[in-house]
Design a protein around this motif. Structure first.
Motif, mmCIF file in Angstrom:
data_model
loop_
_atom_site.group_PDB
_atom_site.id
_atom_site.type_symbol
_atom_site.label_atom_id
_atom_site.label_comp_id
_atom_site.label_asym_id
_atom_site.label_seq_id
_atom_site.Cartn_x
_atom_site.Cartn_y
_atom_site.Cartn_z
ATOM 1 N N MET A 31 32.950 41.653 37.105
ATOM 2 C CA MET A 31 33.692 42.895 36.889
ATOM 3 C C MET A 31 34.938 42.643 36.028
ATOM 4 N N ALA A 32 35.587 41.508 36.252
ATOM 5 C CA ALA A 32 36.766 41.178 35.454
ATOM 6 C C ALA A 32 36.378 40.999 33.992
ATOM 7 N N GLN A 33 35.215 40.385 33.764
ATOM 8 C CA GLN A 33 34.746 40.239 32.380
ATOM 9 C C GLN A 33 34.525 41.597 31.719
ATOM 10 N N LEU A 34 33.935 42.524 32.500
ATOM 11 C CA LEU A 34 33.693 43.865 31.944
ATOM 12 C C LEU A 34 35.015 44.565 31.642
ATOM 13 N N ALA A 35 35.982 44.418 32.576
ATOM 14 C CA ALA A 35 37.284 45.056 32.376
ATOM 15 C C ALA A 35 37.942 44.519 31.111
ATOM 16 N N ALA A 36 37.809 43.204 30.898
ATOM 17 C CA ALA A 36 38.409 42.601 29.707
ATOM 18 C C ALA A 36 37.690 43.081 28.452
ATOM 19 N N LYS A 37 36.368 43.101 28.529
ATOM 20 C CA LYS A 37 35.569 43.473 27.359
ATOM 21 C C LYS A 37 35.846 44.916 26.925
ATOM 22 N N TYR A 38 35.921 45.818 27.905
ATOM 23 C CA TYR A 38 36.097 47.233 27.562
ATOM 24 C C TYR A 38 37.556 47.688 27.622
ATOM 25 N N LYS A 39 38.468 46.745 27.889
ATOM 26 C CA LYS A 39 39.898 47.049 27.988
ATOM 27 C C LYS A 39 40.161 48.210 28.947
ATOM 28 N N CYS A 40 39.573 48.095 30.138
ATOM 29 C CA CYS A 40 39.746 49.131 31.151
ATOM 30 C C CYS A 40 40.469 48.544 32.355
ATOM 31 N N ALA A 41 41.127 49.416 33.118
ATOM 32 C CA ALA A 41 41.733 48.978 34.369
ATOM 33 C C ALA A 41 40.634 48.724 35.393
ATOM 34 N N LEU A 42 40.941 47.824 36.334
ATOM 35 C CA LEU A 42 39.947 47.421 37.327
ATOM 36 C C LEU A 42 40.492 47.656 38.737
ATOM 37 N N ALA A 43 39.709 48.375 39.535
ATOM 38 C CA ALA A 43 40.099 48.561 40.937
ATOM 39 C C ALA A 43 39.609 47.371 41.750
ATOM 40 N N VAL A 44 40.474 46.901 42.643
ATOM 41 C CA VAL A 44 40.140 45.747 43.468
ATOM 42 C C VAL A 44 39.962 46.230 44.909
ATOM 43 N N ILE A 45 38.732 46.052 45.420
ATOM 44 C CA ILE A 45 38.400 46.602 46.732
ATOM 45 C C ILE A 45 38.593 45.529 47.793
ATOM 46 N N GLY A 46 39.458 45.787 48.754
ATOM 47 C CA GLY A 46 39.674 44.818 49.824
ATOM 48 C C GLY A 46 40.017 45.536 51.108
ATOM 49 N N LYS A 47 38.999 45.820 51.900
ATOM 50 C CA LYS A 47 39.211 46.628 53.099
ATOM 51 C C LYS A 47 39.579 45.777 54.311
ATOM 52 N N ASP A 48 39.609 44.451 54.148
ATOM 53 C CA ASP A 48 39.833 43.583 55.316
ATOM 54 C C ASP A 48 41.252 43.059 55.390
ATOM 55 N N GLY A 49 42.179 43.841 54.929
ATOM 56 C CA GLY A 49 43.567 43.416 55.073
ATOM 57 C C GLY A 49 44.149 42.932 53.770
ATOM 58 N N LEU A 50 45.482 42.800 53.795
ATOM 59 C CA LEU A 50 46.196 42.510 52.556
ATOM 60 C C LEU A 50 46.072 41.050 52.132
ATOM 61 N N ASP A 51 45.793 40.139 53.079
ATOM 62 C CA ASP A 51 45.686 38.730 52.714
ATOM 63 C C ASP A 51 44.554 38.521 51.717
ATOM 64 N N SER A 52 43.374 39.024 52.097
ATOM 65 C CA SER A 52 42.231 38.792 51.213
ATOM 66 C C SER A 52 42.366 39.615 49.942
ATOM 67 N N LEU A 53 43.003 40.793 50.048
ATOM 68 C CA LEU A 53 43.191 41.618 48.855
ATOM 69 C C LEU A 53 44.086 40.896 47.845
ATOM 70 N N SER A 54 45.158 40.283 48.336
ATOM 71 C CA SER A 54 46.065 39.631 47.391
ATOM 72 C C SER A 54 45.446 38.352 46.827
ATOM 73 N N GLU A 55 44.618 37.669 47.622
ATOM 74 C CA GLU A 55 43.897 36.509 47.081
ATOM 75 C C GLU A 55 43.014 36.918 45.915
ATOM 76 N N LEU A 56 42.354 38.051 46.103
ATOM 77 C CA LEU A 56 41.432 38.539 45.080
ATOM 78 C C LEU A 56 42.181 38.955 43.815
ATOM 79 N N THR A 57 43.304 39.666 43.973
ATOM 80 C CA THR A 57 44.025 40.082 42.757
ATOM 81 C C THR A 57 44.562 38.860 42.013
ATOM 82 N N GLU A 58 44.941 37.831 42.753
ATOM 83 C CA GLU A 58 45.445 36.630 42.064
ATOM 84 C C GLU A 58 44.363 35.964 41.238
ATOM 85 N N LYS A 59 43.170 35.921 41.814
ATOM 86 C CA LYS A 59 42.052 35.323 41.061
ATOM 87 C C LYS A 59 41.808 36.137 39.796
ATOM 88 N N ILE A 60 41.852 37.468 39.941
ATOM 89 C CA ILE A 60 41.514 38.323 38.797
ATOM 90 C C ILE A 60 42.592 38.260 37.724
#
Lengths: 450, 316
Positions: free
Chosen positions: A193-222
Motif C-alpha cells: 500500500m505504501a508503494q501505491l501511495a508513493a506511486k500515485y502521490k496519494c495520502a494513505l490511511a493507516v488502520i490500527g484497531k488494536d491500540g496506539l502502540d501497534s498503530l504508531s509502530e505501523l506509521t513509523e514503518k510507513i
C-alpha cells in the motif's frame, strides 16, 4: 510544536560570529523563536541541526490534502485542544460511504444526490465533501469500475476502501489522478500500500484497531518507507473509544510532540451503529472531538443539515464572531402592519431575537444594524449602536417602504436612546421592548395588536 | 518499540458532588468527576450524567405536533405527564411552572403547590422545579414549591442574581438545591456561585445552568463556556466546579428547524427526522462539553441519549 529560543539556541554554533546581523547566537535564537527571522539565515548551521530544527518546527498534526484541487479537502494541522484556546482550523470532511456491491444505478443516484446537495446558513453554503467507496464486492474489477463511475459523475474527493493491494491498484489506475485517500494500510499489506501511495502521490490511511502502540509502530514503518501523508484509522467504533482515543491522539501531538501519531483521523460512525440516530450521535461527537474525515453510511438531508450546522458552529472562530449582514429580515411572513424590532448584527444576538420572534407567533420585521459584530450593550457602550446608526439603518434600508406604520421597537437595554432617536426620526414612534430577548413574545402580546 | 505513553493531565480539582432526592424519594448524586467528560483513561466519573424530562403545570400551547402526539392526554395533568416521562426513561422530572408567568395565566403560590404536590405524588425520582423566569413570580412560586417538597432535596430554579437571596434562603430552609443560571459567561457563572455561598448556601447545593444555545443558535458559545468552566474547576478553582445542567429540550424544540414542517428549503430534509436530530445533536455536544443533567423532550431522543450515556460511562 514551536521551539523556545533556548531550545533553538542548542542547535546553533554558539560562536557569536554576528554573520546573521544579531549580536549573539542567543539573540538570534530568540528572534527565530518569535518567527521574525528564519533559522536558515545562520550560515554555519550544520545539516544535522538544520534537519532537527525543521523536524521540530513541523506542525504537530500534519496537514493532509485529498481530492482534485477544485474540491480538495485539507485536514489536520490543528493547534489547540479546545476551540476557546484559539480556533479549530480545518473542519472535518463529511463523506458518504458507497458500497461497490450495490447496483450501479442506485450508486449513481446517491452520487448525484450528494454532489448536488448544498444548504445555506448565515450566508454560508454548507455541503458534503466526498465519497468513500467500499470494496465489499471483494472484486478488483468491480471496485475499479465503481470508482471510475463515481469519479466520472462527481468532482468530490474520494476515499478508496480496500485492504487488497490488487483491488487498490486497479482502482488507482482509474482514479489515481484525483488524489484519493488510500484506505488502507494494515500490518499485513502496508508495504504494498505504501508503494501505491508513493506511486500515485496519494495520502494513505493507516488502520490500527488494536491500540496506539501497534498503530504508531505501523506509521513509523510507513514513514521510513517514504510515505509522509498519512491519516490514522484507530478504533473509534463507539462513543467511549472514540472520545478517549481521539483525545489521546491530539494530546500526544500537542503535549508530547509525538510524531508517529501526528496525523489527522478518519472515522466511520455508521460502522457499528444500529440506527441512523446512533450514527448521528457518534458523528456529532466526532465533529467536536477530533475527527478529520467522517464517513457516514446514510445520506439524508435531515441528517446532513444538522451535522453540517454543528460543524459550522464548532469551527467558527471564537475570536471573530460571525456577523449577520445589516438588513431587514422577515420573520414568519410579516405584512406592512407587522411590528419592527431593532437589534445588532452580532450573530448570537440576531439568533436569539430571531428565535424569540419566530416562536412568539407574531410575524415581524427584524431590522439589523451594523454594530461590527457587537451585542446590544457592548455595542452601545462602544458607541456602535446609537441613535444616529439606528436612524441611518432605518433610512438606508428603506424601512418605511415595507410598513404602513411608523413604529420601531428598541431593545430594552438601550431605552436611553429613545429621546435622541425621536429627534433623528421625526414622526416615528419609538417603543421600548423588553431588556431580554426571551420576553419578546409576551411583550408583543401586550403591546402589539395583530 | 516502547509503548506509547498516554498523555494524562494531572488535574488538582474535582467537580462537586450534589445530591438530589432522598427522604422517601429516590436519591442520586451528580458530579464528582476528576477529569474532562468521559475520559476514562485519565480519571474517574463516579456518577453518570442524567436525563431530566420536562413536565409543565398546564397543557403546553406551543408544542409541535411531534411532541404533543408522543405524550397524548398525559399533557393535561402534571402527575400523569410525569408518569409518562418516567416511562420514557426520565431519571429526573424537570417541572416548569409555566402558568405562573404573567402572560400564561399568572397563577400563584396555591396553584404551584398543587402542581408540585401532584408530581411528587406521581413519581419517586428527584424533581427540579423551574419558575416562569420572571424573578418576582419565581420567588412566589418557588418558595411555595420549596415548602411542599421540604426535605426531599428538590432543585429550584432559576436562581439569577436578582432573586438569589430569596432562592438561597428557601433552599437553606427546606434543604434544596439551587439552579444558578447565568447568560453564557464564565465570570458571571462564578460570580453567582460566590454570591450564593456568601448568603450561606452550601457549595454542594448549587447546580449551574450556563444557558443553553441549541444547535445553530449559539451552541458553540455554550459549548466553549462549559469547557472553560469545567477546566477551571478541574484546575482547582472551587467556585466554577459545580455540576452543570443544560436545558436542551426547550432550546432545541423552539427553533424553526424543529417546528416548521412546510415552507422551508427541501435541503432541510424530513421534518420529523430533522427535529429529533436537532435535539440529539445538541444533547450529545453539551454532554461532551460537561453537562451533568440534560433536559429532553422527545421519547426517541431520551432513548438514544440514555444508550449513549451508558456507552460513554460503562466500565472498562
Amino acid at each position: 510544536m514551536a521551539l523556545t529560543g533556548i531550545e533553538i539556541y542548542k542547535f546553533l554554533p554558539k560562536t557569536n560570529c554576528k554573520k546573521c546581523n544579531f549580536p549573539t547566537c542567543l539573540a538570534f535564537a530568540m528572534k527565530v523563536a518569535q518567527k521574525t527571522v528564519d533559522v536558515s539565515v545562520c550560515p554555519d548551521l550544520s545539516p544535522e541541526s538544520k534537519a532537527a530544527l525543521e523536524a521540530a518546527g513541523r506542525p504537530p498534526i500534519r496537514l493532509v490534502t485529498i481530492g482534485p484541487d477544485a474540491k480538495k479537502v485539507e485536514v489536520g494541522n490543528e493547534t489547540v485542544l479546545f476551540r476557546h484556546e484559539k480556533t479549530f482550523f480545518h473542519p472535518p470532511a463529511l463523506m458518504v460511504r458507497i458500497k461497490d456491491n450495490e447496483p450501479l444505478e442506485s450508486i449513481e443516484k446517491t452520487v448525484a444526490e450528494v454532489s448536488s446537495y448544498s444548504v445555506e446558513r448565515v450566508g454560508i453554503d454548507m455541503a458534503p465533501n466526498g465519497f468513500a467507496i467500499d470494496n465489499l464486492s471483494k472484486d478488483a474489477g468491480t471496485f475499479a469500475k465503481v470508482a471510475a463511475s463515481v469519479a466520472g459523475k462527481s468532482e468530490l474527493p474520494l476515499v478508496l476502501m480496500s485492504t487488497d493491494p490488487a483491488a487498490m491498484e486497479a482502482a488507482l489506475e482509474k482514479v489515481g489522478g484525483n488524489r484519493p485517500l488510500i484506505y488502507g494500510a494494515n500490518a499485513e499489506n502496508w508495504e504494498k500500500m505504501a508503494q501505491l501511495a508513493a506511486k500515485y502521490k496519494c495520502a494513505l490511511a493507516v488502520i490500527g484497531k488494536d491500540g496506539l502502540d501497534s498503530l504508531s509502530e505501523l506509521t513509523e514503518k510507513i514513514t521510513k518507507a517514504g510515505v509522509e501523508d498519512l491519516v490514522l484509522a484507530p478504533n473509534t467504533a463507539n462513543l467511549s473509544d472514540s472520545i478517549n482515543t481521539l483525545t489521546q491522539l491530539r494530546r500526544l501531538a500537542f503535549k508530547k510532540a509525538f510524531k508517529p501519531l501526528g496525523y489527522p483521523v478518519i472515522t466511520f460512525p455508521g460502522a457499528a451503529s444500529k440506527s441512523v440516530e446512533e450514527e448521528a450521535i457518534l458523528a456529532a461527537q466526532q465533529i467536536g472531538k477530533y475527527a478529520g474525515i467522517i464517513v457516514l453510511d446514510h445520506f439524508t438531508p435531515a441528517l446532513f443539515y444538522p451535522l453540517l450546522t454543528l460543524r459550522l458552529n464548532i469551527y467558527t472562530d471564537p475570536q471573530k464572531h460571525i456577523q449577520v449582514t445589516s438588513a431587514i429580515y422577515p420573520i414568519g411572513s410579516p405584512k406592512e402592519t407587522s411590528p419592527v424590532c431593532v437589534t445588532t448584527n452580532f450573530s448570537l444576538t440576531y439568533f436569539s431575537v430571531a428565535g424569540e420572534l419566530e416562536s412568539s407567533g407574531f410575524p415581524a420585521w427584524l431590522l439589523v444594524c451594523d454594530t461590527e459584530g457587537l451585542s446590544v450593550l457592548t455595542a452601545w457602550a462602544a458607541g456602535k449602536f446609537d441613535a444616529e446608526r439606528i436612524a441611518k439603518a432605518v433610512k438606508t434600508l428603506n424601512l418605511a417602504e415595507k410598513i404602513s406604520h411608523q413604529k420601531i421597537i428598541l431593545p430594552g437595554k438601550v431605552a436611553v436612546l429613545r429621546g435622541e432617536l425621536e429627534d433623528e426620526l421625526k414622526g416615528w414612534d419609538i417603543m421600548i421592548g423588553p431588556p431580554e430577548a426571551m420576553d419578546i413574545g409576551s411583550y408583543l402580546k401586550q403591546m402589539w395588536k395583530n | 518499540m516502547a509503548p506509547v505513553e498516554l498523555p494524562v493531565e494531572k488535574w488538582t480539582g474535582k467537580i462537586k458532588e450534589v445530591k438530589l432526592g432522598g427522604n422517601g424519594r429516590k436519591s442520586m448524586v451528580i458530579g464528582g468527576e476528576t477529569t474532562l467528560p468521559f475520559l476514562k483513561f485519565e480519571g474517574v466519573l463516579p456518577n453518570k450524567p442524567v436525563i431530566a424530562v420536562e413536565v409543565q403545570d398546564a397543557p403546553p400551547k406551543d408544542w409541535p405536533q411531534a411532541l404533543v402526539s408522543a405524550y397524548g392526554d398525559a399533557l393535561k395533568d402534571p402527575g400523569e405527564w410525569a408518569k409518562k416521562a418516567l416511562s420514557f426513561g426520565a431519571e429526573i422530572i424537570y417541572l416548569r411552572l409555566k402558568s405562573a408567568h404573567p402572560e400564561e395565566g399568572n397563577t400563584g403560590a396555591a396553584e404551584a403547590k398543587k402542581a408540585v404536590a401532584k408530581v411528587l405524588e406521581a413519581v419517586d425520582v428527584p424533581v427540579i422545579v423551574i419558575g416562569p423566569e420572571v424573578p418576582e413570580k419565581d420567588n412566589e412560586v418557588l418558595v411555595a414549591a420549596s415548602e411542599v417538597g421540604k426535605g426531599q432535596r428538590l432543585a429550584l430554579g432559576n436562581c439569577v442574581e436578582k432573586n438569589h437571596r430569596t432562592i438561597a434562603a428557601t433552599c437553606i430552609a427546606d434543604g434544596h438545591v439551587a439552579i444558578a443560571k447565568t447568560p453564557i459567561e464564565i465570570n458571571l457563572a462564578k460570580q453567582l456561585n460566590i454570591l450564593l455561598c456568601d448568603v450561606g448556601l452550601a457549595a454542594d447545593s448549587i447546580i449551574m445552568d450556563p444557558t443553553t444555545g441549541s444547535l445553530g443558535y449559539g451552541l458553540e458559545y455554550t459549548y466553549s463556556v462549559m469547557e472553560r468552566l469545567r477546566i477551571a474547576g478541574l484546575m482547582g478553582d472551587g467556585m466554577p466546579s459545580m455540576p452543570m445542567l443544560c436545558d436542551v429540550g426547550e432550546e432545541s424544540w423552539r427553533q424553526k428547524e424543529s417546528r416548521v414542517t412546510t415552507g422551508v428549503p427541501e435541503t432541510w430534509g424530513d421534518p420529523a427526522e430533522r427535529a429529533i436530530n436537532w435535539e440529539i445533536i445538541t444533547a450529545i455536544s453539551l454532554l461532551n462539553s460537561g453537562a451533568n443533567i440534560i433536559t429532553l423532550r422527545h421519547p426517541k431522543t431520551i432513548e438514544f441519549l440514555k444508550n449513549s450515556i451508558a456507552q460513554l460511562t460503562q466500565a472498562g
